[in-house]
Design a protein around this motif. Structure first.
Motif, PDB file in Angstrom:
ATOM      1  N   LYS A  29      16.079  57.322  77.953  1.00  0.00           N
ATOM      2  CA  LYS A  29      16.709  56.377  77.019  1.00  0.00           C
ATOM      3  C   LYS A  29      16.176  56.602  75.606  1.00  0.00           C
ATOM      4  O   LYS A  29      16.933  56.587  74.631  1.00  0.00           O
ATOM      5  N   PHE A  33      18.649  57.762  72.761  1.00  0.00           N
ATOM      6  CA  PHE A  33      18.853  56.795  71.679  1.00  0.00           C
ATOM      7  C   PHE A  33      18.541  57.438  70.335  1.00  0.00           C
ATOM      8  O   PHE A  33      19.274  57.242  69.358  1.00  0.00           O
ATOM      9  N   ASN A 179      23.866  51.802  79.495  1.00  0.00           N
ATOM     10  CA  ASN A 179      23.160  53.027  79.148  1.00  0.00           C
ATOM     11  C   ASN A 179      24.144  54.077  78.646  1.00  0.00           C
ATOM     12  O   ASN A 179      25.358  53.963  78.842  1.00  0.00           O
ATOM     13  N   TYR A 180      23.622  55.107  78.033  1.00  0.00           N
ATOM     14  CA  TYR A 180      24.425  56.085  77.302  1.00  0.00           C
ATOM     15  C   TYR A 180      23.985  57.489  77.698  1.00  0.00           C
ATOM     16  O   TYR A 180      22.833  57.741  78.037  1.00  0.00           O
ATOM     17  N   TYR A 346      25.837  49.226  69.946  1.00  0.00           N
ATOM     18  CA  TYR A 346      24.477  48.999  69.467  1.00  0.00           C
ATOM     19  C   TYR A 346      24.466  48.657  67.976  1.00  0.00           C
ATOM     20  O   TYR A 346      23.760  47.755  67.528  1.00  0.00           O
TER      21      TYR A 346
END
Length: 390
Positions: A29, A33, A179-180, A346
């Motif tokens: 993450k 990010f 999540n990405y 986000y």
């Protein structure tokens, strides 16, 4: 949204922020990010191990490899579960140096992001003037920041608790953002081979026992990849099973792309289950339990099947083995979790928080108030003064 933000991103003291530590979802993450927000022009300052490899505005070493090795050097994280202790030397060194280095760089209205939650809280507590956001919460305890981002509605509602069904305690700034994932890490163009796949911590809590039983019953080949729990360290695998152990990004990419289907039968309430989305991005249908985040992310009959009984699992594996699920549908749904798709959510959240600190907070809006209202007739009932007007 043109506003640019400054993020102080805290790595994990017991891992290194790079693609090699793919077994740690929280490390990944941090990695993704930083890429996601740097690509969009935001300032990202990362604090972590000196061998960290990530896209960011600035990397700040707060833990040398020598210090890391002195604490964890004898532990093989590739084949075993991670080991750490907040009181060990690596953590304490990380805390001390990060507190100092953040202090050198922080500016007014900067965000500090503890991706490891309470695991790096001492750094945040040392800088109460900063805006602390817990991003991507997938852990069951230790939540404390005033602003929280949860991985799924499943973990968010679990956090709220049953008692809040009858109480009005919700915060408008506890949000859900999934999540990405970096699409470059996955491939859905390769031909499928004759095997099913399990990727993750190899223990019954992740449902590896169910995958073994289903594939044995149906005579299917099963490949298992991941860190071994002590309960499986001396396992003698059946003839239809191939244990491949730890896989890096490249090997995992190919393994997922070629699998006919994948098992993710978590026996706990899964807060997200990133491997499930990784499978979908590889065009691979998923067989999951029917609770937790899978109820949000695994679309029944479209991206796979959600199961409760042994017969459910057998039918799901049989259907997938016979080609009942479209790999294109899997990929299409998976792309909703790409860096490009999630980033604006986000940004919107960080903008809402910034409005609290710099503008009109909850009331901040770009929509002008209408002045020429129609006159209220005398017999129209007015809203009582005690009604909540926010």
């Amino acid at each position: 949204m043109n506003q640019k933000f400054r993020f102080h991103v805290l790595g994990l003291p017991h891992t290194i922020t790079n693609s090699e530590f793919s077994a740690c979802a929280y490390t990944q993450k941090v990695l993704k990010f930083a890429k996601m927000m740097t690509d969009r022009g935001h300032t990202v300052i990362h604090y972590g191990h000196e061998y960290s490899e990530l896209q960011c505005t600035e990397h700040v070493t707060v833990l040398t490899n020598k210090e890391f090795e002195e604490t964890y050097g004898n532990h093989d994280y590739r084949s075993k579960m991670f080991t750490f202790d907040m009181n060990d030397n690596a953590y304490q060194t990380f805390f001390k140096n990060a507190i100092k280095e953040v202090g050198k760089r922080k500016e007014n209205n900067d965000f500090i992001l503890p991706f490891w939650g309470a695991g790096v809280r001492p750094v945040c507590d040392a800088h109460p003037d900063m805006i602390t956001v817990e991003p991507g919460i997938g852990y069951a305890q230790g939540h404390w920041a005033g602003y929280k981002v949860f991985e799924s509605y499943s973990i968010y509602h679990a956090y709220c608790g049953l008692e809040n069904v009858g109480k009005c305690n919700q915060s408008n700034y506890d949000v859900v953002i999934p999540n990405y994932f970096d699409l470059d890490d996955f491939d859905n163009t390769q031909e499928k081979e004759d095997y099913f796949l399990f990727v993750g911590r190899v223990y019954d809590g992740k449902g590896v026992n169910i995958a073994l039983q289903v594939c044995e019953h149906l005579g299917l080949k099963l490949k298992i990849a991941g860190q071994l729990d002590p309960s499986y360290e001396h396992c003698i695998w059946p003839k239809n099973v191939e244990f491949v152990g730890y896989v890096d990004i490249k090997a995992r990419k190919e393994l997922m792309a070629k699998a006919k289907g994948a098992f993710l039968a978590s026996q706990y309430v899964e807060p997200f289950g990133g491997v499930q989305i990784e499978m979908l991005l590889s065009g691979t249908p998923t067989i999951t339990t029917d609770w937790g985040a899978f109820t949000e992310n695994n679309i029944e009959g479209v991206t796979g099947y959600r199961c409760r009984t042994f017969d459910d699992y057998l039918q799901a594996a049989k259907n997938i083995n016979e080609g009942a699920i479209s790999r294109e549908a899997c990929r299409e749904h998976g792309e909703k979790f790409s860096l490009e798709s999630v980033a604006p959510r986000y940004e919107k959240f960080f903008n809402d928080i910034m409005n609290i600190h710099t503008c009109n907070g909850w009331y901040e809006t770009n929509i002008p108030k209408k002045e020429n209202l129609v006159a209220i007739e005398p017999d129209i009932v007015e809203i009582p003064h005690h009604v909540n007007r926010f």
